[in-house]
Write an enzyme that holds these catalytic residues in place. Sequence first.
Site, PDB file in Angstrom:
ATOM      1  N   ASP A  34       0.851  -1.186   0.000  1.00 52.73           N
ATOM      2  CA  ASP A  34       0.000   0.000   0.000  1.00 52.73           C
ATOM      3  C   ASP A  34       0.890   1.240   0.000  1.00 52.73           C
ATOM      4  O   ASP A  34       1.917   1.296   0.666  1.00 52.73           O
ATOM      5  CB  ASP A  34      -0.917  -0.001   1.233  1.00 52.73           C
ATOM      6  CG  ASP A  34      -2.066   0.984   1.089  1.00 52.73           C
ATOM      7  OD1 ASP A  34      -3.213   0.534   0.931  1.00 52.73           O
ATOM      8  OD2 ASP A  34      -1.807   2.213   1.130  1.00 52.73           O
ATOM      9  N   ILE A  35       0.467   2.249  -0.755  1.00 51.57           N
ATOM     10  CA  ILE A  35       1.272   3.472  -0.895  1.00 51.57           C
ATOM     11  C   ILE A  35       1.246   4.311   0.382  1.00 51.57           C
ATOM     12  O   ILE A  35       2.145   5.135   0.603  1.00 51.57           O
ATOM     13  CB  ILE A  35       0.760   4.283  -2.113  1.00 51.57           C
ATOM     14  CG1 ILE A  35       1.857   5.188  -2.653  1.00 51.57           C
ATOM     15  CG2 ILE A  35      -0.507   5.059  -1.789  1.00 51.57           C
ATOM     16  CD1 ILE A  35       1.526   5.771  -4.011  1.00 51.57           C
ATOM     17  N   GLY A  96     -15.896   2.689   3.910  1.00 51.80           N
ATOM     18  CA  GLY A  96     -14.619   3.379   3.724  1.00 51.80           C
ATOM     19  C   GLY A  96     -13.883   3.014   2.456  1.00 51.80           C
ATOM     20  O   GLY A  96     -12.681   3.265   2.342  1.00 51.80           O
ATOM     21  N   GLN A  97     -14.595   2.430   1.487  1.00 51.59           N
ATOM     22  CA  GLN A  97     -13.944   2.068   0.221  1.00 51.59           C
ATOM     23  C   GLN A  97     -13.727   3.332  -0.609  1.00 51.59           C
ATOM     24  O   GLN A  97     -14.676   4.058  -0.913  1.00 51.59           O
ATOM     25  CB  GLN A  97     -14.800   1.069  -0.561  1.00 51.59           C
ATOM     26  CG  GLN A  97     -14.138   0.605  -1.856  1.00 51.59           C
ATOM     27  CD  GLN A  97     -14.956  -0.456  -2.593  1.00 51.59           C
ATOM     28  OE1 GLN A  97     -16.096  -0.755  -2.221  1.00 51.59           O
ATOM     29  NE2 GLN A  97     -14.367  -1.023  -3.631  1.00 51.59           N
ATOM     30  N   HIS A 103     -10.588  -4.924  -3.391  1.00 52.61           N
ATOM     31  CA  HIS A 103      -9.244  -5.152  -2.848  1.00 52.61           C
ATOM     32  C   HIS A 103      -9.358  -5.556  -1.387  1.00 52.61           C
ATOM     33  O   HIS A 103     -10.251  -5.101  -0.668  1.00 52.61           O
ATOM     34  CB  HIS A 103      -8.365  -3.911  -2.987  1.00 52.61           C
ATOM     35  CG  HIS A 103      -8.968  -2.664  -2.416  1.00 52.61           C
ATOM     36  ND1 HIS A 103      -9.945  -1.954  -3.082  1.00 52.61           N
ATOM     37  CD2 HIS A 103      -8.753  -2.009  -1.249  1.00 52.61           C
ATOM     38  CE1 HIS A 103     -10.290  -0.900  -2.350  1.00 52.61           C
ATOM     39  NE2 HIS A 103      -9.601  -0.920  -1.225  1.00 52.61           N
ATOM     40  N   HIS A 105      -7.091  -5.599   2.184  1.00 50.97           N
ATOM     41  CA  HIS A 105      -5.899  -5.098   2.864  1.00 50.97           C
ATOM     42  C   HIS A 105      -5.375  -6.209   3.772  1.00 50.97           C
ATOM     43  O   HIS A 105      -6.146  -6.804   4.526  1.00 50.97           O
ATOM     44  CB  HIS A 105      -6.234  -3.906   3.760  1.00 50.97           C
ATOM     45  CG  HIS A 105      -6.806  -2.715   3.047  1.00 50.97           C
ATOM     46  ND1 HIS A 105      -6.072  -1.603   2.737  1.00 50.97           N
ATOM     47  CD2 HIS A 105      -8.059  -2.454   2.602  1.00 50.97           C
ATOM     48  CE1 HIS A 105      -6.832  -0.700   2.137  1.00 50.97           C
ATOM     49  NE2 HIS A 105      -8.051  -1.194   2.040  1.00 50.97           N
TER      50      HIS A 105
HETATM   51  P1  AMP Z   1      -9.778   1.649   0.461  1.00 41.28           P
HETATM   52  O1  AMP Z   1      -9.889   2.881   1.321  1.00 41.28           O
HETATM   53  O2  AMP Z   1     -10.165   0.389   1.175  1.00 41.28           O
HETATM   54  O3  AMP Z   1     -10.475   1.808  -0.861  1.00 41.28           O
HETATM   55  O4  AMP Z   1      -8.237   1.466   0.177  1.00 41.28           O
HETATM   56  C1  AMP Z   1      -7.568   2.002  -0.915  1.00 41.28           C
HETATM   57  C2  AMP Z   1      -6.110   1.863  -0.603  1.00 41.28           C
HETATM   58  O5  AMP Z   1      -5.363   2.023  -1.796  1.00 41.28           O
HETATM   59  C3  AMP Z   1      -5.565   2.901   0.397  1.00 41.28           C
HETATM   60  O6  AMP Z   1      -5.026   2.223   1.523  1.00 41.28           O
HETATM   61  C4  AMP Z   1      -4.495   3.636  -0.398  1.00 41.28           C
HETATM   62  O7  AMP Z   1      -3.405   4.009   0.374  1.00 41.28           O
HETATM   63  C5  AMP Z   1      -4.140   2.601  -1.458  1.00 41.28           C
HETATM   64  N1  AMP Z   1      -3.546   3.126  -2.675  1.00 41.28           N
HETATM   65  C6  AMP Z   1      -3.981   4.170  -3.423  1.00 41.28           C
HETATM   66  N2  AMP Z   1      -3.188   4.351  -4.493  1.00 41.28           N
HETATM   67  C7  AMP Z   1      -2.244   3.385  -4.432  1.00 41.28           C
HETATM   68  C8  AMP Z   1      -1.128   3.039  -5.251  1.00 41.28           C
HETATM   69  N3  AMP Z   1      -0.824   3.717  -6.371  1.00 41.28           N
HETATM   70  N4  AMP Z   1      -0.370   1.983  -4.880  1.00 41.28           N
HETATM   71  C9  AMP Z   1      -0.668   1.299  -3.763  1.00 41.28           C
HETATM   72  N5  AMP Z   1      -1.696   1.568  -2.952  1.00 41.28           N
HETATM   73  C10 AMP Z   1      -2.476   2.605  -3.278  1.00 41.28           C
END
Ligand code: AMP
Length: 117
Positions: A34-35, A96-97, A103, A105
Amino acid sequence: MDTPITDTIFARIVRGEIPAQIVYETDSVLAFHDIAPQAPVHVVVIPKTPVRDLVEASPDAEMLGQLLAACAEVARITGIGASGFRVVVNTGQDGGQTVGYLHAHVLGGRALSWPPG
Ligand code: AMP
């Protein structure tokens, strides 16, 4: 969440248009760091075939099984399998999506509090 699924960040990562730190990959799933990590280990696991969320994916039990198995494999690879970890699938607005591409986590490397906020 209104972004067309093929334009989402995760669809672009699958296509190789955006770089990602890949942790694990099979024919059907991709896992990458995760970024914005929320724990010492924070990996995102996605199906390679785009699907919006857990509800839309629910008819595909085989893929969901592969996704969950991949989460366990990621935990093993990253060294958090023994100490414990959490798998989270944020779904929809109240869940919170923020990225409209299914995806999971995988979080670990520290004691995680409960309940979530
Ligand atoms: P959610 O809030 O469950 O939709 O999670 C989306 C996740 O994607 C968040 O934890 C972000 O930090 C992660 N994210 C967004 N852009 C990227 C990226 N380019 N590479 C990796 N993770 C990312």
